[in-house]
Motif scaffolding. Structure first.
Motif, PDB file in Angstrom:
ATOM      1  N   ASP A   1      -5.928   5.173   7.606  1.00 11.42           N
ATOM      2  CA  ASP A   1      -6.720   4.003   7.971  1.00 11.42           C
ATOM      3  C   ASP A   1      -7.418   3.414   6.750  1.00 11.42           C
ATOM      4  OD1 ASP A   1      -6.095   4.403  10.651  1.00 11.42           O
ATOM      5  OD2 ASP A   1      -7.894   5.577  11.033  1.00 11.42           O
ATOM      6  N   PRO A   2      -7.090   2.167   6.356  1.00 12.60           N
ATOM      7  CA  PRO A   2      -7.813   1.546   5.249  1.00 12.60           C
ATOM      8  C   PRO A   2      -9.252   1.229   5.673  1.00 12.60           C
ATOM      9  CG  PRO A   2      -5.926   0.182   5.924  1.00 12.60           C
ATOM     10  CD  PRO A   2      -6.015   1.330   6.861  1.00 12.60           C
TER      11      PRO A   2
ATOM     12  N   CYS B   1     -10.241  -3.810   6.889  1.00 15.04           N
ATOM     13  CA  CYS B   1     -10.867  -2.532   7.203  1.00 15.04           C
ATOM     14  C   CYS B   1     -10.561  -2.197   8.657  1.00 15.04           C
ATOM     15  CB  CYS B   1     -12.376  -2.619   6.969  1.00 15.04           C
ATOM     16  SG  CYS B   1     -13.273  -1.142   7.486  1.00 15.04           S
ATOM     17  N   THR B   2     -10.100  -0.995   8.890  1.00 15.74           N
ATOM     18  CA  THR B   2      -9.758  -0.566  10.242  1.00 15.74           C
ATOM     19  C   THR B   2     -10.978  -0.568  11.159  1.00 15.74           C
ATOM     20  OG1 THR B   2      -8.022   0.832   9.341  1.00 15.74           O
ATOM     21  CG2 THR B   2      -8.724   1.333  11.569  1.00 15.74           C
TER      22      THR B   2
ATOM     23  N   LEU C   1     -10.024  -6.625   2.972  1.00 15.79           N
ATOM     24  CA  LEU C   1     -10.158  -5.722   1.823  1.00 15.79           C
ATOM     25  C   LEU C   1      -9.570  -6.400   0.596  1.00 15.79           C
ATOM     26  CD1 LEU C   1      -9.138  -2.418   3.609  1.00 15.79           C
ATOM     27  CD2 LEU C   1     -11.441  -3.127   2.944  1.00 15.79           C
TER      28      LEU C   1
ATOM     29  N   LEU D   1      -4.786  -7.412   5.114  1.00 19.80           N
ATOM     30  CA  LEU D   1      -5.237  -6.046   4.846  1.00 19.80           C
ATOM     31  C   LEU D   1      -6.735  -5.993   5.128  1.00 19.80           C
ATOM     32  CD1 LEU D   1      -4.755  -3.165   3.929  1.00 19.80           C
ATOM     33  CD2 LEU D   1      -5.079  -3.932   1.570  1.00 19.80           C
TER      34      LEU D   1
ATOM     35  N   PHE E   1     -10.357   0.068  -1.954  1.00 21.85           N
ATOM     36  CA  PHE E   1     -10.651   0.574  -0.618  1.00 21.85           C
ATOM     37  C   PHE E   1     -10.179   2.011  -0.545  1.00 21.85           C
ATOM     38  CE2 PHE E   1      -6.428  -1.224  -0.417  1.00 21.85           C
ATOM     39  CZ  PHE E   1      -5.710  -0.291   0.323  1.00 21.85           C
ATOM     40  N   SER E   2     -10.545   2.672   0.502  1.00 23.21           N
ATOM     41  CA  SER E   2     -10.183   4.074   0.699  1.00 23.21           C
ATOM     42  C   SER E   2      -9.320   4.213   1.934  1.00 23.21           C
ATOM     43  CB  SER E   2     -11.447   4.921   0.863  1.00 23.21           C
ATOM     44  OG  SER E   2     -12.260   4.817  -0.274  1.00 23.21           O
ATOM     45  N   LEU E   3      -8.583   5.289   1.981  1.00 20.48           N
ATOM     46  CA  LEU E   3      -7.775   5.595   3.160  1.00 20.48           C
ATOM     47  C   LEU E   3      -8.406   6.776   3.868  1.00 20.48           C
ATOM     48  CD1 LEU E   3      -4.154   5.304   1.761  1.00 20.48           C
ATOM     49  CD2 LEU E   3      -5.411   3.644   3.137  1.00 20.48           C
TER      50      LEU E   3
ATOM     51  N   VAL F   1       0.878  -1.167   0.000  1.00 22.78           N
ATOM     52  CA  VAL F   1       0.000   0.000   0.000  1.00 22.78           C
ATOM     53  C   VAL F   1       0.913   1.214   0.000  1.00 22.78           C
ATOM     54  CG1 VAL F   1      -1.881   1.202   1.165  1.00 22.78           C
ATOM     55  CG2 VAL F   1      -1.782  -1.300   1.217  1.00 22.78           C
TER      56      VAL F   1
END
Length: 148
Positions: A56-57, A38-39, A45, A36, A49-51, A24
């Motif tokens: 934070d993923p 989701c926080t 994931l 990996l 996905f988004s940060l 990443v």
């Protein structure tokens, strides 16, 4: 045995070159495929996905839950947003109270806070010059670019 390329940011175990792994780039971290997550909800994931706040993923569902709501359209604001004293807005949703012109399209990117409502220059002047109670208007010029 293959040389490790680094520790997994999810489980802290070494990642070896011959193992499937994800890099990443925006986080500067490596993950085993199954690490990996989701926080927020901890789901794996496997796709896009988004940060959140660049650290934070998050899966799309959690991103929507965590994102502030646009004060105009009430939809989540997760990517480019305008933050003002009135709240968060999509750039096209932050508009003059009177004429509905989006401030993001204004070359100066300036809005005027008149009695707690955003106005373009022309409409702010009209609003301020309108007859009011003896207390008068509260008036403040602000630049939209400060809110990005």
């Amino acid at each position: 045995m293959a040389e490790p390329v680094g520790p997994c940011a999810g489980c802290s175990e070494p990642i070896f070159r011959d193992q499937d792994h994800l890099a990443v780039r925006d986080l500067g971290r490596l993950y085993h495929i199954n690490c990996l997550n989701c926080t927020n909800c901890r789901d794996n994931l496997r796709g896009p996905f988004s940060l959140w706040e660049y650290q934070d993923p998050l899966c799309d569902r959690c991103l929507e839950e965590r994102s502030p709501r646009c004060e105009e359209c009430h939809n989540p604001v997760s990517d480019m947003k305008v933050r003002t004293k009135f709240g968060y807005f999509h750039p096209d949703c932050f508009v003059c109270t009177a004429c509905k012109f989006p401030f993001i399209n204004d070359q100066e990117k300036t809005y005027y806070n008149v009695d707690g409502r955003p106005f373009c220059h022309r409409d702010a002047m009209e609003e301020v010059n309108r007859p009011v109670a003896p207390s008068g208007h509260q008036f403040q010029e602000t630049h939209v670019r400060e809110g990005f």
